[in-house]
Design a protein around this motif. Sequence first.
Motif, mmCIF file in Angstrom:
data_model
loop_
_atom_site.group_PDB
_atom_site.id
_atom_site.type_symbol
_atom_site.label_atom_id
_atom_site.label_comp_id
_atom_site.label_asym_id
_atom_site.label_seq_id
_atom_site.Cartn_x
_atom_site.Cartn_y
_atom_site.Cartn_z
ATOM 1 N N VAL A 245 0.848 -1.205 0.000
ATOM 2 C CA VAL A 245 0.000 0.000 0.000
ATOM 3 C C VAL A 245 0.885 1.257 0.000
ATOM 4 N N ASP A 246 1.920 1.260 0.822
ATOM 5 C CA ASP A 246 2.857 2.405 0.839
ATOM 6 C C ASP A 246 3.478 2.611 -0.539
ATOM 7 N N THR A 248 2.210 1.745 -3.404
ATOM 8 C CA THR A 248 1.170 2.297 -4.279
ATOM 9 C C THR A 248 1.116 3.820 -4.125
ATOM 10 N N GLN A 249 1.111 4.267 -2.874
ATOM 11 C CA GLN A 249 1.056 5.719 -2.601
ATOM 12 C C GLN A 249 2.293 6.416 -3.175
ATOM 13 N N ALA A 259 -5.140 -2.569 -1.386
ATOM 14 C CA ALA A 259 -5.387 -1.778 -0.173
ATOM 15 C C ALA A 259 -6.410 -2.469 0.723
ATOM 16 N N GLN A 260 -7.417 -3.040 0.078
ATOM 17 C CA GLN A 260 -8.466 -3.695 0.858
ATOM 18 C C GLN A 260 -7.927 -4.942 1.566
#
Length: 294
Positions: A245-246, A248-249, A259-260
Motif C-alpha cells: 500500500v505504501d 502504491t502511494q 489496499a483492501q
Amino acid sequence: MTTFAFLGLGAMGAPMATHLAKHAHAHGHRTLVWNRTTTKAEAHASEHGSEVATLAQAARADFIFTCLPTSAEVDEVLNAMQPHLRPRAVWIDCTSGHPAAAVRQAGQLAAADVTFLDAPVSGGTAGAQAGRLTVMVGGDPSALAAARPHLAFAGKVEHVGRTGAGFAVKAVNNALLGVTLWATGEGLAVLGRAGVNLEAALSVINASSGRSNASENLIPQRVLTREFPPTFALGLLAKDAGIAVDLTQSVQGSAPVLAQVAALLRGAQRVVGAAADHTAALKLIETMNDQELR
Ligand code: NDP
C-alpha cells in the motif's frame, strides 16, 4: 578466507544460516552468527559449526546477511554496527523490508563504503530448509555478482532493479498471496453455507481457473485440517501488504484491491493474533460467515 555474518536466526534465518555455514565450511570460509536471543546463536554454532559473534564482530565480515522481521529491526543493528563496518563489504538484507528504508540504508552504508542489496526471499520455511529459496534482489549488479556464489540458500536468484526493487517485488508478491488466500477463503465460506463439500469444491477449483497456491496447498493443508502450523506469521503478511500500500502511494498508483486486502489482514491480525500462522486470517472469514472451513 572470506567471513560471512548472519544476523537473525528465526524461522527463515536459522535454516538459511545453516546452508551458508555448510557452504563456508566446504570452501574454507567462516560464518559468524548473531541473534537477539543469544541461546539460538549458541545452538546454531554447536550444531552447524558457525561462530557466535557480537554485533561489533559481525560488522567486520565481508558479507553481512540480515533476516529480521522488518526494516526497523535492520535499522537497529545497522546503527549499532556502523562504526565497525569493513570497507568494501556487501550487506545482503533478506528481510521482507520497506523500499524506502532500503534507499535510506543503502545511503547510510555507502558512507562506510559498504554496498547494500535488498534481497528478500520467498519459498517459506520449507524452501529455506531445502536451500531452494527464490531471492529477488535490488541494487548494484556487481555487488550481487560478488555475493551470488555465497547465496547457498537460494534456488532462483533474480536481479529486479535498483535499490528497493527487491522489497517492492516481495511486498506485491505477498499482497497477491493475501488476495488469493482471502478471496479463496471467502468463496469457500459461501460454498460451505450452500451445503457444498469443501474438499470436492477445492478438487474442482484446483483443476480449474480459480486455482492458486492458496487453493492447492495452503487451504487444504493448513485450514481444512485445522492445523494452522505457525511457519509464517499473520503479522508479517499484514506488514507486507501494508508495504504494498505504501508503494502504491509512493508511485501515485491505484490499487484498491491490494489496499483492501491489507486492511482485512490487519483486522484479522487484531482478531486472531499477530503470531498466528497467516492462514489463520481465514478464521475471521469463518466468523463473518458463521461457517467453519473444514
Ligand atoms: P521470526 O519471527 O521467526 O524471526 C525473527 C527474527 O528476528 C528472530 O531471529 C528474532 O530474534 C529477530 N528479532 C525480532 N525482533 C528483533 C529486534 N528488535 N532486534 C533484533 N532481532 C530481532 O521471523 P521469520 O524468520 O518468519 O521472518 C523473517 C523475515 O523473513 C520477515 O521479514 C518475514 O516477513 C520474511 N519471510 C518469512 C517467511 C516465512 O515463511 N516465515 C517467508 C519469506 C519471508 P529472537 O530469536 O531473539 O526473537
